[in-house]
Enzyme design. Structure first.
Site, short mmCIF file in Angstrom:
data_model
loop_
_atom_site.label_atom_id
_atom_site.label_comp_id
_atom_site.label_asym_id
_atom_site.label_seq_id
_atom_site.Cartn_x
_atom_site.Cartn_y
_atom_site.Cartn_z
N GLU A 111 -13.87 8.84 18.11
CA GLU A 111 -12.43 8.58 18.24
C GLU A 111 -12.02 7.58 17.18
OE1 GLU A 111 -11.71 7.14 22.23
OE2 GLU A 111 -13.29 8.46 22.96
N LYS A 113 -10.37 4.05 16.06
CA LYS A 113 -10.26 2.71 16.64
C LYS A 113 -8.87 2.17 16.31
CE LYS A 113 -12.87 -1.55 17.24
NZ LYS A 113 -11.81 -2.52 17.05
N ASP A 115 -5.73 -0.09 16.07
CA ASP A 115 -5.66 -1.53 15.84
C ASP A 115 -4.41 -2.10 16.49
OD1 ASP A 115 -6.55 -3.89 14.93
OD2 ASP A 115 -6.03 -3.58 12.83
N TYR A 222 -7.59 5.83 25.74
CA TYR A 222 -8.90 6.32 25.32
C TYR A 222 -9.98 6.29 26.39
CZ TYR A 222 -9.26 1.30 24.45
OH TYR A 222 -9.20 -0.05 24.57
N LYS A 309 -16.80 -0.06 11.79
CA LYS A 309 -15.63 -0.68 11.14
C LYS A 309 -15.51 -0.22 9.69
CE LYS A 309 -14.09 -3.91 14.14
NZ LYS A 309 -13.78 -5.31 14.13
N CYS A 403 17.36 -15.72 -15.90
CA CYS A 403 17.13 -14.30 -15.68
C CYS A 403 16.42 -13.67 -16.88
CB CYS A 403 18.47 -13.58 -15.43
SG CYS A 403 18.27 -11.80 -15.25
N CYS A 406 19.09 -10.98 -18.48
CA CYS A 406 20.37 -11.30 -19.09
C CYS A 406 20.50 -12.77 -19.48
CB CYS A 406 21.53 -10.89 -18.18
SG CYS A 406 21.70 -11.96 -16.74
N CYS A 421 19.90 -13.83 -9.73
CA CYS A 421 20.70 -13.86 -10.94
C CYS A 421 22.14 -13.58 -10.50
CB CYS A 421 20.24 -12.77 -11.91
SG CYS A 421 21.44 -12.51 -13.23
N CYS A 427 24.57 -8.03 -15.59
CA CYS A 427 23.10 -8.00 -15.69
C CYS A 427 22.64 -6.54 -15.56
CB CYS A 427 22.52 -8.88 -14.58
SG CYS A 427 20.74 -9.04 -14.63
#
Ligand code: AMP
Ligand code: ZN
Length: 666
Positions: A111, A113, A115, A222, A309, A403, A406, A421, A427
């Protein structure tokens, strides 16, 4: 049908639709219809508290507050799992098993696992009795109130279930939902959550269950625990749980050797990012429950199960340069340019550094060797620096002040993580970015026009904002590189067609800061048109559900700028939808004008409250009892006989749900 039966019928219907939607992912009615059924049930339950049921589907929306979670001793201990990381580990485990079981053939289930946060659910007589966290394995917290809000947890079971049992599973937060939650949080000026797992486990202990209900949590099961369940293998128990209405992912397989286990591991290690939720490995279990009994437990874990794992998805590489991206809103995002490195099956060359604070916190410098990790998100993250490899001449990073596109001096507003900016109009990446956002798929979805072409148009001086698009002609477009007559025509047609896009998407397309898809929908439905939105005060804005001050100020700011108003006026003049389309409503609203309807019984396609809304939306009136003023009686199943007789005696036409629906369709 009396009220009690009606409530029971609605509960059954809602349960079945929930199951189809949340467990099977195959809904058969629309969200709207579902909401209408739910509203109807809620109204009846409110009027009739005597029919209270702690497992009613209406309680999914939560609302109960838990101040202190009660400690519950697990009837069956919740063990942890032993971990393995290699073929050798697995083979050693297999040898230990064979030694205890002797020379028998052993089958294994493999199966995923999941998380998240583990949970134990107790069912009695087919109803959810209790949900308890793992805690220290011996005792955990009673989080039933919160768990009941998770739609994939069945409150009542189907089929042939044992009288009493526990079932274990994992509460996970699917990545999509997690990202959406974070989007909303960031838009409201809150800190983004770190990862789905912590958010899922944190959710279980929230005091306000209504808050939990808002989170798109899922419960993946499960394992069955109990006495006399009449089940002989783990694989069978997964199947049984599925039949009783639990969400049990169907990727589990049955194998006979560790080689096959490793194949399963390999398969999912490379495909884990295609799953809707996070997994951190695979769990292998001896399939035969009798074998499991013989093998028993160590002090910490079952001998019959093993987690495999996945390798940590972290690599180290050299950060060659820090560059800065300017987004369409002017936000500056520092980017780490990396020496290409293979991570989780893809070559990574860049990683986001988020903002100046992040660089300072981790003390990231050009030339450093950094650890790069791939989490649930698509863009990899820099987790830290390998200081042992730092070049001697290295200097701390000094964040840019101007920036990069520009040259305008950057600003950083109080409480903001990012630099900006402020040169919104001049810009280039901001100007182009806004137009690119406007045409993007979720916004105006302009066919035949792509991001690069927008850049081309901008450079050629053809467009300076998205309103300019509507003045483009085929003749202007053709001379540009790569533009054939046919594609130019497609493009102009595509732009023309975008005038049909509904207001809520146009609002999103405008690119107001913090107004994402969901927020745009909320604002559009509430204000119904650009003018009302433009005239809204701060108070008006924050009174809309889920709209916080941050969004509100951003909307105000947007409409305070003349150029935005000019652009909006131009869009309106071109025929872009700047109001929720009233036409449809208006047209229909005359359909039932002057007619009064009485609704009775239970319906198939639309709920009762749905029918009533349809009547009112189409200009009709809803009456509560049949009288000489009634134009039609809409009759569903199990209609009360008195209404029927009355209608007949007054010659009020009795129509079916279908006849009514075709009345408003025509
Ligand atoms: P760990 O927390 O690393 O000790 O791993 C044990 C935990 O894995 C269990 O407590 C479960 O919550 C979780 N887990 C996730 N998926 C499964 C699965 N398919 N079978 C058993 N345990 C699982
Ligand atoms: Zn700039």
């Amino acid at each position: 049908m009396n009220t009690e039966q009606k409530i029971a019928a609605l509960r059954d219907q809602l349960r079945e639709h929930s199951y189809k939607y949340y467990v099977l992912d195959q809904p058969t009615i629309s969200d709207y219809e579902f909401d209408m059924l739910l509203k109807e049930l809620q109204a009846l339950e409110e009027q009739h508290p005597e029919f209270y049921d702690p497992n009613s589907p209406s309680l999914r929306v939560g609302g109960d507050i838990t101040k202190n979670f009660e400690t519950i001793i697990h009837e069956h201990r919740m063990y942890s799992l032993d971990n393995s990381y290699s073929k050798e580990d697995l083979e050693d485990w297999e040898k230990r098993i064979q030694k205890i079981l002797g020379d028998v053939e052993v089958e294994y289930t493999c199966e995923l696992k999941y998380d998240g946060a583990s949970i134990s659910l107790t069912y009695e007589n087919g109803e959810l009795l209790r949900a308890v966290t793992r805690g220290d394995g011996l005792q955990g917290d009673d989080v039933t109130t919160n768990i009941k809000t998770i739609r994939s947890v069945p409150l009542k079971l189907k089929g042939d279930f044992p009288q009493k049992f526990d079932i274990r599973g994992e509460i996970v937060l699917p990545i999509d939902g997690f990202n959406k939650m974070n989007e909303m949080r960031v838009a409201n000026g809150e800190e983004a959550y770190m990862n789905p797992r912590n958010t899922a486990s944190g959710s279980l202990k929230l005091q306000d269950s209504a808050e939990v209900a808002k989170r798109p949590l899922q419960c993946l099961l499960y394992s069955l625990v109990g006495n006399g369940l009449g089940i002989t293998t783990q694989f069978e128990s997964l199947d049984k749980a599925r039949q009783w209405g639990f969400k049990v992912p169907d990727v589990a397989i049955l194998v006979k050797s560790t080689d096959e286990v490793l194949e399963f591991v390999d398969h999912w290690e490379t495909r884990r990012h295609k799953l809707p939720y996070e997994i951190d490995g695979v769990v292998v279990k001896v399939n035969n429950l009798q074998h499991q009994d013989e093998l028993g437990y160590t002090s910490k874990a079952p001998r019959w199960a093993m987690a495999y794992k996945f390798k940590a998805e972290q690599v180290s590489t050299v950060l060659s340069e820090i560059t800065h991206q300017v987004g369409r809103t002017g936000a500056i995002t520092p980017v780490a340019n990396l020496e290409p490195v293979l991570l989780a099956g893809t070559t990574v060359k860049r990683a986001s550094l988020h903002n100046a604070d992040q660089i300072e916190k981790l003390d990231i410098r050009e030339g450093d060797t950094v650890y790069v990790e791939k989490g649930g998100e698509i863009i990899p993250k820099i987790m830290g620096v390998d200081l042992s490899k730092r070049p001697a001449a290295s200097l701390p990073t000094r964040y840019i002040t101007h920036c990069p596109e520009c040259g305008t001096e950057l600003v950083r507003e109080e409480g903001e993580a990012k630099h900006f900016c402020p040169n919104a109009e001049g810009c280039p990446p901001q100007v182009v970015g806004r137009i690119q956002h406007y045409i993007s798929r979720k916004a105006m979805d302009i066919e035949g026009l792509g991001g690069e072409t927008v850049e081309l148009f901008y450079k050629a001086g053809l467009v300076r904002n998205y309103a300019d698009l509507y003045e483009l002609t085929k003749e202007q477009v053709i001379p540009l590189e790569r533009m054939a007559e046919k594609s130019a025509e497609n493009l102009v047609n595509g732009i023309e067609r975008s005038k049909q896009i509904p207001f809520e998407r146009v609002l999103y397309a405008l690119g107001i800061r913090f107004v994402g898809e969901t927020v745009a929908k909320k604002l559009a439905r509430h204000f119904r048109g650009i003018d009302a939105l433009r005239n809204a005060s701060l108070m008006d804005l924050v009174s809309v559900e889920e709209i916080g001050e941050k969004i509100a100020y951003s909307v105000l700011d947007f409409f305070q700028r003349d150029e935005n108003n000019t652009i909006a006026e131009r869009l309106k003049a071109y025929g872009v939808q700047l109001e929720i389309s009233q036409e449809a409503l208006q047209q229909r609203s005359n359909t039932l004008g002057g007619k009064t309807f009485v609704v009775s019984g239970v319906f198939e396609k639309v709920s009762r409250s749905g029918l009533k809304k349809l009547i009112e939306d189409n200009g009709g009136k809803v009456g509560s009892s049949v009288s000489s003023k009634t134009s039609f009686l809409i009759a569903g199943a199990n209609m009360g006989p008195s209404k029927h007789t009355k209608a007949e005696s007054l010659s009020v036409p009795i129509i079916s749900e279908g006849e009514f629906l075709s009345m408003i369709d025509g």
